[in-house]
Structures are given as C-alpha cells and as structure tokens.
Motif scaffolding. Structure first.
Motif, PDB file in Angstrom:
ATOM      1  N   THR A 173       3.918  -6.066   3.083  1.00  0.00           N
ATOM      2  CA  THR A 173       4.821  -5.696   1.997  1.00  0.00           C
ATOM      3  C   THR A 173       5.025  -6.899   1.091  1.00  0.00           C
ATOM      4  O   THR A 173       5.460  -7.956   1.568  1.00  0.00           O
ATOM      5  CB  THR A 173       6.184  -5.238   2.544  1.00  0.00           C
ATOM      6  N   PRO A 174       4.703  -6.786  -0.205  1.00  0.00           N
ATOM      7  CA  PRO A 174       4.915  -7.924  -1.107  1.00  0.00           C
ATOM      8  C   PRO A 174       6.397  -8.222  -1.258  1.00  0.00           C
ATOM      9  O   PRO A 174       7.226  -7.312  -1.334  1.00  0.00           O
ATOM     10  CB  PRO A 174       4.294  -7.451  -2.428  1.00  0.00           C
ATOM     11  N   GLY A 175       6.725  -9.507  -1.280  1.00  0.00           N
ATOM     12  CA  GLY A 175       8.118  -9.910  -1.426  1.00  0.00           C
ATOM     13  C   GLY A 175       8.361 -10.586  -2.757  1.00  0.00           C
ATOM     14  O   GLY A 175       7.447 -10.761  -3.570  1.00  0.00           O
ATOM     15  N   GLY A 235       6.304 -13.917  -4.825  1.00  0.00           N
ATOM     16  CA  GLY A 235       4.888 -13.977  -4.488  1.00  0.00           C
ATOM     17  C   GLY A 235       4.574 -13.976  -3.012  1.00  0.00           C
ATOM     18  O   GLY A 235       3.404 -13.952  -2.632  1.00  0.00           O
ATOM     19  N   GLY A 236       5.586 -14.002  -2.153  1.00  0.00           N
ATOM     20  CA  GLY A 236       5.327 -13.967  -0.718  1.00  0.00           C
ATOM     21  C   GLY A 236       5.102 -12.544  -0.232  1.00  0.00           C
ATOM     22  O   GLY A 236       5.103 -11.586  -1.002  1.00  0.00           O
ATOM     23  N   ARG A 237       4.906 -12.405   1.062  1.00  0.00           N
ATOM     24  CA  ARG A 237       4.748 -11.084   1.642  1.00  0.00           C
ATOM     25  C   ARG A 237       5.193 -11.126   3.097  1.00  0.00           C
ATOM     26  O   ARG A 237       5.215 -12.188   3.726  1.00  0.00           O
ATOM     27  CB  ARG A 237       3.296 -10.600   1.559  1.00  0.00           C
ATOM     28  N   ILE A 247       5.038  -7.011   9.691  1.00  0.00           N
ATOM     29  CA  ILE A 247       5.304  -6.901  11.123  1.00  0.00           C
ATOM     30  C   ILE A 247       3.982  -6.869  11.885  1.00  0.00           C
ATOM     31  O   ILE A 247       3.853  -7.456  12.966  1.00  0.00           O
ATOM     32  CB  ILE A 247       6.144  -5.650  11.409  1.00  0.00           C
ATOM     33  N   ALA A 248       2.985  -6.194  11.306  1.00  0.00           N
ATOM     34  CA  ALA A 248       1.674  -6.117  11.959  1.00  0.00           C
ATOM     35  C   ALA A 248       1.075  -7.508  12.147  1.00  0.00           C
ATOM     36  O   ALA A 248       0.531  -7.830  13.212  1.00  0.00           O
ATOM     37  CB  ALA A 248       0.736  -5.236  11.138  1.00  0.00           C
ATOM     38  N   LEU A 249       1.171  -8.353  11.119  1.00  0.00           N
ATOM     39  CA  LEU A 249       0.631  -9.709  11.236  1.00  0.00           C
ATOM     40  C   LEU A 249       1.403 -10.512  12.278  1.00  0.00           C
ATOM     41  O   LEU A 249       0.813 -11.305  13.024  1.00  0.00           O
ATOM     42  CB  LEU A 249       0.670 -10.416   9.883  1.00  0.00           C
ATOM     43  N   ASP A 250       2.710 -10.310  12.350  1.00  0.00           N
ATOM     44  CA  ASP A 250       3.506 -10.995  13.380  1.00  0.00           C
ATOM     45  C   ASP A 250       3.002 -10.630  14.777  1.00  0.00           C
ATOM     46  O   ASP A 250       2.908 -11.488  15.664  1.00  0.00           O
ATOM     47  CB  ASP A 250       4.983 -10.616  13.249  1.00  0.00           C
ATOM     48  N   ILE A 251       2.678  -9.348  14.978  1.00  0.00           N
ATOM     49  CA  ILE A 251       2.166  -8.912  16.283  1.00  0.00           C
ATOM     50  C   ILE A 251       0.798  -9.533  16.546  1.00  0.00           C
ATOM     51  O   ILE A 251       0.517 -10.004  17.655  1.00  0.00           O
ATOM     52  CB  ILE A 251       2.084  -7.372  16.343  1.00  0.00           C
ATOM     53  N   GLY A 261      -4.912  -8.967   4.382  1.00  0.00           N
ATOM     54  CA  GLY A 261      -3.747  -8.130   4.110  1.00  0.00           C
ATOM     55  C   GLY A 261      -4.031  -7.007   3.128  1.00  0.00           C
ATOM     56  O   GLY A 261      -4.802  -7.175   2.182  1.00  0.00           O
ATOM     57  N   ILE A 262      -3.408  -5.853   3.367  1.00  0.00           N
ATOM     58  CA  ILE A 262      -3.394  -4.736   2.412  1.00  0.00           C
ATOM     59  C   ILE A 262      -1.953  -4.625   1.928  1.00  0.00           C
ATOM     60  O   ILE A 262      -1.073  -4.209   2.683  1.00  0.00           O
ATOM     61  CB  ILE A 262      -3.826  -3.407   3.066  1.00  0.00           C
ATOM     62  N   GLU A 263      -1.694  -5.018   0.696  1.00  0.00           N
ATOM     63  CA  GLU A 263      -0.318  -5.071   0.208  1.00  0.00           C
ATOM     64  C   GLU A 263       0.143  -3.685  -0.241  1.00  0.00           C
ATOM     65  O   GLU A 263      -0.409  -3.098  -1.169  1.00  0.00           O
ATOM     66  CB  GLU A 263      -0.190  -6.087  -0.923  1.00  0.00           C
ATOM     67  N   LEU A 264       1.173  -3.189   0.434  1.00  0.00           N
ATOM     68  CA  LEU A 264       1.695  -1.845   0.197  1.00  0.00           C
ATOM     69  C   LEU A 264       3.186  -1.939  -0.089  1.00  0.00           C
ATOM     70  O   LEU A 264       3.953  -2.403   0.751  1.00  0.00           O
ATOM     71  CB  LEU A 264       1.464  -0.960   1.428  1.00  0.00           C
TER      72      LEU A 264
END
Length: 248
Positions: A40-42, A45-47, A50-54, A67-70
């Motif tokens: 999720t874009p923040g 410019g950050g994002r 949770i999936a990446l954390d796992i 990443g697929i930014e949604l």
C-alpha cells in the motif's frame, strides 16, 4: 511442492503469523526466482506491506521481492492498472523460464490479491498453481478457542458488505454461523447494529499480527477504528460469546 522453472505460483501466507506459513509455501518462496507481494503506497513516497513483513520474518531473500502497489480504494481502476503492469513483467520472467511466486495475506483462494494475476495468467494460457494457506477466520476461531462449525452445522462467509442489512438478511435466513470479513466497509454502522441486534458474536482484528485484538463485548468496540483486517463471527448456536470470554 517445489518451484518449477517457468511456472507461476499463487502463494498463501496465512493471516499474519509467520508460524502459519505452510511448509509447501515456504519451500516455493525459497526456491522461486522472484516473489511479488501486495503493498500500500503511503504518504511521502513510502509504502507498507504486511505480506513483505511476513516474507522478512520467514527469511526470504528481499533482493528477489517485488512490490505491487495497490491503493485501499473502492475504485478498482488503479489496482487493475497495477496488476496489468505487474503481470507484463511477470510474463517476461516466465518466458525466461523463471519461477514466479505471487503472495497474499490469508489464503490465495479467498478474497485474495493474487486472483487478478491468476486471471491474467489464465487469459494468456499460462499454467499456474495455488499453494493453500490458513484463512484469517479459521485462525480467529482458533485464537478464540471456538470451533466455527460442527456436525451438520452451516457456515456462511461474507466479505466487504455494503450495509449491515446484508448481515441481518443472512442471519435471519441461515440457522448457523456467519463470518463477515473486511468490516471496514461498515465501520460506522457496526457498533449501533450490534447494540440493536445483540447477536451472539465475537470480533477480531489483525489476527496473527502485532495489535491482534479479540472481544465479544460491544463496549470495547466503541473507540476502535475497525481496520481492513477485521472480521465478525455471529452464531445462532449460542456458544460464541461465552467461549470467547472464557479464553480472553
């Protein structure tokens, strides 16, 4: 299961706890040439993901993660464009006989961020495999110490309902347990509805993640924001609240 060259995989990560990632999923993730995750874009410019954390907790090499930014929006046009762009890049990797894994929080077969990629693959005639995982509502039932269904009991699952009226209709029709996932769509209606209907229920959010919260008390929900990763379990069998209160 092993990651085959030139094969696409939809990989389930479970609800958030790295311990709930299956052995099959972990093996595919370790062997895949690239691993694509939803983010999720923040602001600024950050994002966040949770999936990446796992994936990090599982020790997956971050250098091969993409990443697929949604955006978290009901307007699906931006998400569809992001999926289409990502699929083109994945297709190039598959043509190079690389193994590609696309991950999702929860199970890849239920309300999953993986589904649009698998649809692109099917349209292109590209074979894929789905690696099953633990959906959040089952993990929530386990955390609450509650079997969600037994014997011939019915279990109905809803997601992203537009109104609490939809929950009412199902509860009135089904003599069983009803699970409502992704409650943020009715966050402003939820507490007034619970106070009025008084169902036998428990509420859970961020199961298996930092900030996990479970309750069967309406008053404890009044000050909560009801995030995307939330769910409600209502039952006609009269055992939900008593079971949850005995465990918390």
């Amino acid at each position: 299961m092993h990651a085959e060259k030139g094969r696409l995989y939809g990989v389930s990560l479970g609800p958030g706890d790295p311990g709930l990632v299956t052995l099959n999923a972990l093996r595919v993730l370790e062997e895949a040439d690239s691993v694509w995750f939803p983010a999720t874009p923040g602001q600024g410019g950050g994002r966040s993901s949770i999936a990446l954390d796992i994936l990090r907790s599982c020790g997956i090499d971050e250098r091969k993660c993409r990443g697929i930014e949604l955006s978290m929006s009901s307007d699906r046009s931006h998400a569809e464009q992001a999926y289409a762009r990502s699929w083109l890049l994945m297709q190039e990797e598959l043509l190079e006989q690389k193994s590609v894994a696309v991950v999702t929080v929860g199970d890849a077969g239920m309300y999953s961020t993986v589904t649009p990629i698998l649809e692109h693959a099917a349209a292109a005639g590209r074979p894929y495999r789905i690696v099953a995982g633990v959906p959040a509502f089952l993990a929530a039932g386990a955390a609450a110490g509650l079997p969600l269904a037994a014997h011939a009991e019915r279990l109905t699952i809803l997601a992203r309902v537009g109104s609490v009226d939809e929950i009412d209709r199902v509860l009135d029709r089904e003599k069983g347990t009803v699970v409502v996932m992704k409650l943020s769509t009715v966050r402003d209606q939820l507490v007034p509805w619970l106070e009025k209907r008084r169902p036998d229920f428990f509420y859970a959010e961020k199961i298996g993640m930092p900030g996990e919260f479970i309750t069967s008390r309406v008053e404890e929900l009044c000050a909560r924001t009801i995030p995307y990763f939330s769910l409600l379990v209502c039952s006609r069998y009269g055992r939900v609240a008593s079971s949850v209160e005995g465990k918390l």
